[in-house]
Scaffold this active site. Structure first.
Site: not given
Ligand code: NDP
Length: 296
Positions: A54, A98, A121
């Protein structure tokens, strides 16, 4: 019949190009550099790989990448304090924590602590509610990637019968919601669904997000249907080697389907590309800059 292969790797490269050109435009016209903060707690090897990837891709499209690596024993309090800082930081437009988090940390508490407008997200309860009511929201990256590929392949999805196998909060449910918002007739199947084969056989679009290697056989697929395989399963390939397979049996499903995403090289690459796209979208909204429709 042999299916058209929906090349997620190539499509993701196109999305990254659009992101890079929007980032360049934001810099030149508004002196804004979109920034993505990724928080990793602990040393889970798979998570470390994702976070590295990422960060690398964020920098490649010209955005700022902020990585925060915290020890596995980090308290919930410390993590929430970091999120407070990132929420208040004007150079950060997207925040991703994460998952999974260590068991002593409450994942939903952490997710819902992220400012909804920076929740790239799309897991914050406010974004879930907005998506569920068809309003502007941050959309979870994996289902967004699936939708972009479906729209690219089909154009309008209106009136199509879509079956989503899996009802997780991160894939199945938001995927179903997105397809409903596209005016598909949506069925959500799960582990308690009766006669799954019969349900899947009625689908023009099948999205498999189950986590069971090659579970869907080709004789469940309506001839000509589109199959989106979200699954990523590592299985034994003999000779002490492993390989990645999806949730559908690729060979038999490709023989029946009109179009299919491969694993690897289908949905996977689209997920990070959509994360980058969501960060630019968040940046545009936060700064009241038009053009968040840059992906269209
Ligand atoms: P979850 O384990 O959270 O959910 C799996 C879902 O599948 C559940 O709703 C479960 O039903 C359902 N299910 C399990 N067994 C069956 C069965 N025999 N028949 C029908 N439904 C069943 O998984 P995720 O949604 O997080 O992930 C799904 C897959 O997608 C995994 O392979 C994961 O690795 C992959 N993935 C890939 C991503 C990418 O970037 N490509 C991103 C995220 C995930 P129930 O609710 O009843 O238990």
């Amino acid at each position: 019949m042999s299916a058209n292969i929906i090349d997620g790797k190539a499509f993701a490269a196109t999305v990254r190009q659009k992101v890079a050109s929007k980032v360049a435009d934001l810099k030149e016209t508004h002196s804004i550099i979109p920034g993505l903060a990724v928080v990793l707690v602990g040393e889970d090897p798979a998570s470390q790989v994702y976070v590295r990837s990422k960060g690398k891709q964020t920098i490649e499209v010209g955005m700022n990448s902020f990585e925060h690596k915290l020890g596995v024993d980090t308290s919930e309090e410390v993590l929430l304090a970091l999120i407070d800082e990132l929420n208040a930081d004007p150079s950060v437009h997207g925040i991703l924590v994460q998952l999974p988090l260590p068991s002593h940390v409450d994942e939903s508490l952490v997710t819902n602590h992220i400012a909804p407008e920076k929740d790239v997200d799309g897991f914050h309860i406010a974004n879930v509610g907005l998506l569920g009511t068809g309003q502007q929201s941050m959309v979870p990256c994996t289902p967004l990637g699936c939708l972009l590929m479906l729209r690219d392949y089909h154009g309008s999805l209106s009136g199509k019968n879509a079956v989503v196998i899996g009802r997780s909060n991160i894939v199945g449910k938001p995927m179903a919601q997105l397809l409903l918002n596209e005016s598909c007739t949506v069925t959500i199947a799960h582990s308690r669904t009766k006669d799954l084969a019969d349900v899947v056989r009625r689908a023009d679009i099948v999205v498999a997000a189950v986590g069971r290697p090659e579970m869907v056989p080709g004789d469940w697929i309506k001839p000509g249907a589109t199959v989106i395989d979200v699954g990523i399963n590592r299985v034994d390939a003999g000779d002490s080697k492993t390989k990645l397979v999806g949730d559908v049996d690729y060979a038999s499903c490709a023989a029946a389907a009109g179009a299919i995403t491969p694993v690897p090289g289908g949905v996977g690459p689209m997920t990070i590309a959509c994360l980058l796209a969501n960060t630019v979208t968040a940046c545009c909204r936060i700064n009241n800059v038009s053009g968040e429709d840059f992906l269209l």
